[in-house]
Design a protein around this motif. Sequence first.
Motif, mmCIF file in Angstrom:
data_model
loop_
_atom_site.group_PDB
_atom_site.id
_atom_site.type_symbol
_atom_site.label_atom_id
_atom_site.label_comp_id
_atom_site.label_asym_id
_atom_site.label_seq_id
_atom_site.Cartn_x
_atom_site.Cartn_y
_atom_site.Cartn_z
ATOM 1 N N UNK A 1 0.822 -1.209 0.000
ATOM 2 C CA UNK A 1 0.000 0.000 0.000
ATOM 3 C C UNK A 1 0.857 1.261 0.000
ATOM 4 N N UNK A 2 0.311 2.334 -0.562
ATOM 5 C CA UNK A 2 0.975 3.643 -0.520
ATOM 6 C C UNK A 2 -0.046 4.707 -0.889
ATOM 7 N N UNK A 3 0.331 5.941 -0.687
ATOM 8 C CA UNK A 3 -0.550 7.038 -1.087
ATOM 9 C C UNK A 3 0.262 8.170 -1.700
ATOM 10 N N UNK A 4 -0.405 9.004 -2.478
ATOM 11 C CA UNK A 4 0.174 10.188 -3.101
ATOM 12 C C UNK A 4 -0.672 11.390 -2.705
ATOM 13 N N UNK A 5 -0.008 12.494 -2.374
ATOM 14 C CA UNK A 5 -0.722 13.710 -2.002
ATOM 15 C C UNK A 5 -0.209 14.852 -2.863
ATOM 16 N N UNK A 6 -1.081 15.422 -3.668
ATOM 17 C CA UNK A 6 -0.725 16.563 -4.501
ATOM 18 C C UNK A 6 -1.096 17.824 -3.736
ATOM 19 N N UNK A 7 -0.085 18.643 -3.406
ATOM 20 C CA UNK A 7 -0.258 19.751 -2.486
ATOM 21 C C UNK A 7 -0.646 21.044 -3.202
ATOM 22 N N UNK B 1 8.208 7.436 -9.320
ATOM 23 C CA UNK B 1 8.015 5.991 -9.374
ATOM 24 C C UNK B 1 6.645 5.606 -8.822
ATOM 25 N N UNK B 2 6.257 6.219 -7.697
ATOM 26 C CA UNK B 2 4.957 5.928 -7.109
ATOM 27 C C UNK B 2 3.822 6.406 -8.019
ATOM 28 N N UNK B 3 4.010 7.560 -8.635
ATOM 29 C CA UNK B 3 2.984 8.075 -9.554
ATOM 30 C C UNK B 3 2.799 7.131 -10.740
ATOM 31 N N UNK B 4 3.905 6.655 -11.301
ATOM 32 C CA UNK B 4 3.825 5.722 -12.421
ATOM 33 C C UNK B 4 3.121 4.440 -11.987
ATOM 34 N N UNK B 5 3.471 3.939 -10.824
ATOM 35 C CA UNK B 5 2.888 2.699 -10.338
ATOM 36 C C UNK B 5 1.392 2.869 -10.067
ATOM 37 N N UNK C 1 5.263 -0.044 12.250
ATOM 38 C CA UNK C 1 5.190 1.156 13.073
ATOM 39 C C UNK C 1 5.894 2.341 12.419
ATOM 40 N N UNK C 2 6.308 2.200 11.174
ATOM 41 C CA UNK C 2 7.081 3.244 10.495
ATOM 42 C C UNK C 2 6.181 4.028 9.551
ATOM 43 N N UNK C 3 6.183 5.346 9.691
ATOM 44 C CA UNK C 3 5.431 6.231 8.815
ATOM 45 C C UNK C 3 6.430 7.156 8.126
ATOM 46 N N UNK C 4 6.461 7.132 6.790
ATOM 47 C CA UNK C 4 7.485 7.876 6.062
ATOM 48 C C UNK C 4 6.859 8.710 4.952
ATOM 49 N N UNK C 5 7.192 9.996 4.934
ATOM 50 C CA UNK C 5 6.795 10.888 3.845
ATOM 51 C C UNK C 5 7.927 10.929 2.823
ATOM 52 N N UNK C 6 7.586 10.753 1.558
ATOM 53 C CA UNK C 6 8.586 10.691 0.485
ATOM 54 C C UNK C 6 8.530 11.969 -0.335
ATOM 55 N N UNK C 7 9.642 12.683 -0.381
ATOM 56 C CA UNK C 7 9.713 13.939 -1.122
ATOM 57 C C UNK C 7 10.696 13.885 -2.282
ATOM 58 N N UNK C 8 11.562 12.876 -2.318
ATOM 59 C CA UNK C 8 12.522 12.762 -3.416
ATOM 60 C C UNK C 8 11.769 12.649 -4.737
ATOM 61 N N UNK C 9 12.015 13.563 -5.690
ATOM 62 C CA UNK C 9 11.240 13.574 -6.942
ATOM 63 C C UNK C 9 11.267 12.252 -7.700
ATOM 64 N N UNK C 10 12.410 11.567 -7.722
ATOM 65 C CA UNK C 10 12.497 10.300 -8.451
ATOM 66 C C UNK C 10 11.649 9.222 -7.787
ATOM 67 N N UNK C 11 11.660 9.183 -6.468
ATOM 68 C CA UNK C 11 10.851 8.199 -5.751
ATOM 69 C C UNK C 11 9.363 8.497 -5.898
ATOM 70 N N UNK C 12 9.017 9.805 -5.856
ATOM 71 C CA UNK C 12 7.620 10.193 -6.046
ATOM 72 C C UNK C 12 7.162 9.834 -7.456
#
Length: 277
Positions: A216-222, A248-252, A235-246
């Motif tokens: 699971x994952x989510x994307x937030x367009x600000x 990848x998630x958008x493509x997926x 128990x790990x919550x991580x916000x991803x800001x690296x453009x390349x990683x973001x």
Amino acid sequence: MSDWDAELEDEEAGAVIRTVARQLKLWREAAGLTQAEFGTLIGYGEELVSSVERRRRIPRPEYLDAADEALRADGKISAMKTDLEEVRYPKKVRDLKKLEAESTELCAYNNSIVHGLLQTEEYARVGLQARRPVFTSEELEQRIAARMARQEIISDTSPSPVFSFVQCESTLRRPIGGKMVMRRQLERLLEVAQLPHVDLQVLPMGLEENAGLDGSFRLLRLNDGTTVGHLEVQHISRVITNPKEVQLLEMRYGIIRAQALNPRESLARIEKVLGET
């Protein structure tokens, strides 16, 4: 930690708690009352009054109301309930809620449970009760309240943000909480899917190719035009800001949406599962 206990490493919450505690102490001293006398007046023990003033405990709304009435503050103390409302929740919940509030679009794929913004209180309770190590009763109620508070954003009548959810069909068929809990949860999904600013899709279990197997994952367009990702594992919550990683998630996410049933077909699939439950 209960919702009475101050989370000392949380700087944001600490600043609010310090301000409220200082004001309570100043009001009490201006009235010429000891902590014991004040506690008797408002129906609480001296130890709790001391803990509140030393910032070790967060005063509940009823404590502030009792203090306001006893000290004749004309609503000035009760008004601090608003300041304390958010900091009672864990920091990662507050941070996520802020991100959601700053979003114009929220996209989420879930393959293990129904997304938190879509959960009924019963479903949320069962899921949180299954956590190990277990929450105390106060911690459990705190987290349920926090999850339900986050859902205010999706029931808002404003057209922004817009929502896109893709639920793996397995989340509809996993009998979390039993038949009646799942029936009400499926009915909730059908209800939310009718909202004009919500697209809800189902990714069928029978697909031979599934781009969502990694989890699971989510994307937030600000509001500022940027997009961030969010992952929550154990128990790990991580916000991803690296453009390349973001990216990848958008493509997926785009592939997952394409593989999923369209919204109309998804409603029919949810109704079918509901009929079988």
